[in-house]
Design a protein around this motif. Structure first.
Motif, PDB file in Angstrom:
ATOM      1  N   TYR A 264     -20.761  48.012  12.365  1.00 42.64           N
ATOM      2  CA  TYR A 264     -21.540  47.930  13.422  1.00 42.64           C
ATOM      3  C   TYR A 264     -21.047  48.519  14.857  1.00 42.64           C
ATOM      4  O   TYR A 264     -21.741  48.687  15.538  1.00 42.64           O
ATOM      5  N   GLU A 265     -19.932  47.854  15.135  1.00 43.80           N
ATOM      6  CA  GLU A 265     -19.231  48.059  16.368  1.00 43.80           C
ATOM      7  C   GLU A 265     -19.222  49.638  16.580  1.00 43.80           C
ATOM      8  O   GLU A 265     -19.818  50.450  17.563  1.00 43.80           O
TER       9      GLU A 265
ATOM     10  N   LYS B 250     -28.393  42.951   8.605  1.00 44.68           N
ATOM     11  CA  LYS B 250     -29.319  43.897   7.983  1.00 44.68           C
ATOM     12  C   LYS B 250     -29.194  45.113   7.655  1.00 44.68           C
ATOM     13  O   LYS B 250     -30.152  46.122   7.216  1.00 44.68           O
ATOM     14  N   LEU B 251     -27.773  45.478   7.704  1.00 49.65           N
ATOM     15  CA  LEU B 251     -27.571  46.866   7.526  1.00 49.65           C
ATOM     16  C   LEU B 251     -26.348  46.953   6.530  1.00 49.65           C
ATOM     17  O   LEU B 251     -25.518  45.977   6.632  1.00 49.65           O
TER      18      LEU B 251
ATOM     19  N   LEU C 133     -25.079  56.227   8.050  1.00 53.09           N
ATOM     20  CA  LEU C 133     -25.314  57.706   8.615  1.00 53.09           C
ATOM     21  C   LEU C 133     -26.160  57.852  10.065  1.00 53.09           C
ATOM     22  O   LEU C 133     -27.107  57.159  10.092  1.00 53.09           O
ATOM     23  N   VAL C 134     -25.715  58.599  10.900  1.00 54.44           N
ATOM     24  CA  VAL C 134     -26.380  58.605  12.180  1.00 54.44           C
ATOM     25  C   VAL C 134     -26.525  60.219  12.439  1.00 54.44           C
ATOM     26  O   VAL C 134     -25.574  60.993  12.410  1.00 54.44           O
ATOM     27  N   THR C 135     -27.765  60.784  12.739  1.00 52.17           N
ATOM     28  CA  THR C 135     -28.184  62.126  12.582  1.00 52.17           C
ATOM     29  C   THR C 135     -29.072  62.744  13.632  1.00 52.17           C
ATOM     30  O   THR C 135     -29.770  61.961  14.277  1.00 52.17           O
TER      31      THR C 135
ATOM     32  N   ILE D  73     -31.053  56.956  11.649  1.00 50.61           N
ATOM     33  CA  ILE D  73     -30.155  56.055  11.066  1.00 50.61           C
ATOM     34  C   ILE D  73     -30.504  56.168   9.441  1.00 50.61           C
ATOM     35  O   ILE D  73     -31.773  55.839   9.405  1.00 50.61           O
ATOM     36  N   LYS D  74     -29.473  56.330   8.578  1.00 51.58           N
ATOM     37  CA  LYS D  74     -30.058  56.383   7.244  1.00 51.58           C
ATOM     38  C   LYS D  74     -28.729  55.897   6.131  1.00 51.58           C
ATOM     39  O   LYS D  74     -27.607  56.305   6.705  1.00 51.58           O
TER      40      LYS D  74
END
Length: 331
Positions: A146-147, A211-212, A217-219, A165-166
């Motif tokens: 998360y950080e 919740k994650l 991934l961040v795109t 975010i995926k």
């Protein structure tokens, strides 16, 4: 009647027949002018509404269940199935483990080899594979926790005002968050939408670690519409392509418009060649801010919305059967 007698008989097993509107597809398959299909359909729902459109129906476990392969194998043995077309990624990964076992009963699985499946089905692996092959792509980062995610998001929002975010294994727009530098963005999706669109600050306040799932991934945020592209290929050569523009980008089951687009065609042809892909696959394509097509994901199976191609007389299963006959892969 005379036409039916000269058509080659194909015993085919189709999974997930209860998902999406497949009644039209199943009916068109039965009316094929090239092959006489006996269709065995399976689904995890024993009350699947489409079972009336197949010759035989079986209720089966999920693709990741330990008994899935054995159940499918027994069905194939009983009905002398020539070819199995799985419609879920979990089923593809399960069946590939027993490919030789199915081959011994003359049942063909048009599935990529295990190494290639691992390369394209997990998005992190796919994005690395794309980079290695120098295929035009877009910016992406992987967050291990998360950080790390927050640091990446801060940079994205400041520089680009938006991001996506995926999870690496998500399909069909599920578990995807589209973030904007705008706190007034709605936090809840529309009824037809599988994605959550929201402001960045709202996300930080409401979507904590629990919740994650990581890695994540961040795109870049790519521009709608989404194009579902049916691909038929063999050993890196594109044999047939159907480009379908979604009427509602966030929901592949709300209809498509068949389009001609040479830029997307050439981009997909390049991917097929570079990755040396075979059989029937489903690409998702969107455009970047410069209107260049970009690959979102590859589903290593036929599309769940293949009915849309059949409505426009693109009979892809006939084409697949003809291809594997010509290449003498089976029979």
């Amino acid at each position: 009647k005379n036409i039916l007698m000269v058509k080659k008989r194909i015993n085919i097993l189709l999974t997930c027949i209860g998902h999406a509107p497949k009644s039209f597809f199943l009916n068109k398959l039965k009316k094929s002018l090239k092959y006489h299909y006996e269709i065995v359909g399976t689904d995890t729902n024993k009350k699947a509404k489409n079972k009336k459109y197949v010759d035989y129906f079986y209720n089966v476990p999920n693709g990741n269940h330990k008994n899935f392969n054995n159940v499918i194998y027994k069905i194939c043995l009983k009905h002398k199935i020539d070819i199995v077309l799985p419609a879920a990624d979990e089923e593809v990964f399960s069946l590939i483990k027993d490919q030789k076992k199915f081959k011994n009963i003359n049942c063909f699985l048009p599935i990529l080899n295990n190494k290639k499946l691992i390369q394209i089905s997990n998005k992190i692996n796919l994005y690395r594979f794309v980079k290695k092959l120098n295929i035009p792509f877009y910016r992406w980062h992987s967050a291990k926790n998360y950080e790390e995610l927050v640091k990446i998001l801060d940079l994205y929002i400041r520089k680009h005002k938006s991001c996506v975010i995926k999870p690496p294994l998500s399909r069909g727009g599920r578990d995807i968050y589209v973030l904007f530098d705008n706190n007034k963005k709605k936090s809840r999706p529309s009824k037809l939408c599988r994605e959550l669109h929201m402001g960045y600050v709202y996300f930080l306040k409401n979507f904590k670690k629990n919740k994650l799932n990581f890695p994540i991934l961040v795109t870049d945020y790519l521009c709608p519409p989404v194009y579902d592209v049916d691909i038929l290929s063999f050993n890196g050569i594109l044999k047939k392509i159907v480009i379908r523009k979604r009427k509602i980008s966030s929901d592949p089951n709300r209809g498509h418009i068949i389009v001609k687009n040479n830029v997307i065609l050439n981009y997909c042809k390049h991917i097929v060649k570079k990755m040396n892909l075979s059989y029937l696959l489903d690409f998702d394509i969107m455009h970047d801010n410069s209107n260049n097509p970009k690959l979102v994901e590859i589903n290593p199976r036929m599309s769940g919305s293949i009915s849309e191609s059949y409505k426009k007389k693109f009979y892809l299963i006939d084409d697949l059967i003809s291809l594997i006959h010509r290449k003498k892969i089976i029979y």
